[in-house]
Design a protein around this motif. Sequence first.
Motif, PDB file in Angstrom:
ATOM      1  N   GLU A 207      26.786  18.524  44.432  1.00 10.43           N
ATOM      2  CA  GLU A 207      25.785  18.134  43.438  1.00 10.43           C
ATOM      3  C   GLU A 207      24.435  17.969  44.134  1.00 10.43           C
ATOM      4  N   ASP A 246      34.036  21.304  46.333  1.00 11.92           N
ATOM      5  CA  ASP A 246      34.004  21.282  44.892  1.00 11.92           C
ATOM      6  C   ASP A 246      32.688  21.883  44.433  1.00 11.92           C
ATOM      7  N   PRO A 248      29.571  21.748  41.509  1.00 13.40           N
ATOM      8  CA  PRO A 248      29.068  20.683  40.644  1.00 13.40           C
ATOM      9  C   PRO A 248      29.834  20.671  39.319  1.00 13.40           C
ATOM     10  N   GLN A 249      29.928  19.503  38.722  1.00 18.11           N
ATOM     11  CA  GLN A 249      30.714  19.368  37.495  1.00 18.11           C
ATOM     12  C   GLN A 249      30.210  20.288  36.394  1.00 18.11           C
ATOM     13  N   LYS A 252      31.541  23.664  36.772  1.00 12.07           N
ATOM     14  CA  LYS A 252      32.945  23.717  36.331  1.00 12.07           C
ATOM     15  C   LYS A 252      33.024  23.958  34.828  1.00 12.07           C
ATOM     16  N   ILE A 253      32.186  23.218  34.087  1.00 13.92           N
ATOM     17  CA  ILE A 253      32.177  23.361  32.633  1.00 13.92           C
ATOM     18  C   ILE A 253      31.791  24.797  32.263  1.00 13.92           C
ATOM     19  N   TYR A 269      24.032  25.524  37.897  1.00 10.16           N
ATOM     20  CA  TYR A 269      24.386  24.347  38.697  1.00 10.16           C
ATOM     21  C   TYR A 269      23.525  23.133  38.357  1.00 10.16           C
TER      22      TYR A 269
END
Lengths: 288, 268
Positions: A207, A246, A248-249, A252-253, A269
């Motif tokens: 992130e 990982d 960033p969230q 992922k979405i 991102y």
Amino acid sequence: MEPIIRVDHLTHTYSAGTPFQRSAVQDMSLEIRRGEFLGIIGHTGSGKSTLIQHLNGLLKPTEGHICLNGQDIWADPKKIRQVRFQVGLVFQYPEYQLFEETVYKDVAFGPKNMGLPQEEIDRRVRASVRAVGLSDEMLEKSPFALSGGQKRRVAIAGVMAMEPEVLILDEPTAGLDPRGCEDILSLLRAYHTRRGSTVVLVSHSMEEIARSTQRIIVLDRGGVRMEGTPAQVFARARELEAVGLDVPQVTKIAHALHEKGVAIDPAVYTVEALQKQLLALKGGRAVC
Amino acid sequence: MLKDITLGQFFPGNTIVHRLDPRTKLLCVILYIVALFNAKSVLTYALVAAVLLVCILTSKVHYKALTRGLKPVYIIVAFTAIMNLFFTGGTPVADVWLLRHITFEGIRSAIAMVLRIIMLIMGTFLLTYTTSPISLTDGLERLLSPLKKLKLPIHELAMMMSIALRFIPTLIEETDKIMSAQKARGADFESGNIFQRAKALVPILVPLFISAFRRADELATAMECRCYHGGEGRTTLHVLRYQTADYLVLLAFLALAVGIIVLKHLGL
């Protein structure tokens, strides 16, 4: 353009000749470009810390070369201190290295070691303390009387005060709360835009790297695994997960939506970018 | 530079030497030292050296680790050698210049002293290399436990020792880190006269002490949280028990020490 730092087939072996012998970095080559905001990311044990300690000559390569402005930094070992003034390195938890009675004296430690005249030291100390968002009245306080986040800023200012050509920070946000993290990152971004100098941010948080950097190098088991712009790197989410990192969230979405057949670019991102895409999509449908 | 300090460093392994009861090893080292200091002749030195060699070989400790441990004492060894070489009375080697002060007896005693120091250090290092600090202090505590009857705080001493041993590598690592960080700000530890060098240590020592105090504080809190209240009624996870091998090894070292003393009295 000549890169500011070039790492050429770097190998570093710790404790050679003992039962603890291990190579932290193996035949690694990469370039740091002048004026860029570079992110270096990797899992624990990927060789991040070893790599950056080579960049300012704290560690000597077992094999390979480090070139600063086209010159091998170990060409003359006596001049290695000069390299350290040009490549400023902020260690993890830098507040543990504060030692002076006042913030002013601590920040002045680096410039003083450079042998600068008094007025220049004074100018640099004041400028860098302001650059990390601390007020002038902090200067005469004891660094040990400050809060955790403030201590960290003082420590970062201590390296900035040397006005290095390259500023390298190892996990500068480790152990801070989200607010403190964002504060440090935004002051680094401001520093980069204002001075136009090269900044290298080392982190394991995607992130953080995604929000700040222009280019990313992904390290894995002592070598370079991927490199490219954030968009290029995050497009390869599966590979990142394979090396224990990982995305960033929000990426992922986007990936999940993309797999479900929604026509968006999965390599976003930032929340803003995804929002824009989704709105555009919605707008498009409304027209139909 | 700091990496040369191997004091209290443990090299894990699974050899017979590693598996021996720490009490056995402690007692053996004492017997070995007794033997070493009673060795006077070539024969007795050879005997002690042979025992040491057997121990080193069976422990599979790398010889480089042993010689590296010797580094800090090279100066003492060299000093002893020179003192013995020049200040032992007897027959001079030759009647020219410096050689006039060197006697055959001096050479003999210099070699003997150097061998003694090196063997002493290697033997004791072998103990710390093959025994984890925890089992070492465990063994020490058990060996000294009869003294508890005299109201001596043996448990507390053992605990202090194991904490100190445990934190030596941590503090070395910490020192290394702080040194690197200060070097990154241009600190210079390698040049200047003795006063400048002493002053250059301040940026290392202040953060080091602060972090040591912080660690001590955190450790004390963590121990209290787990209801640590001293040695009374405390049981151990690994109960030490002598095995057959322990008795055999102890017997062998006892034989060595007694044998050497007997040989010494026989004038051999």
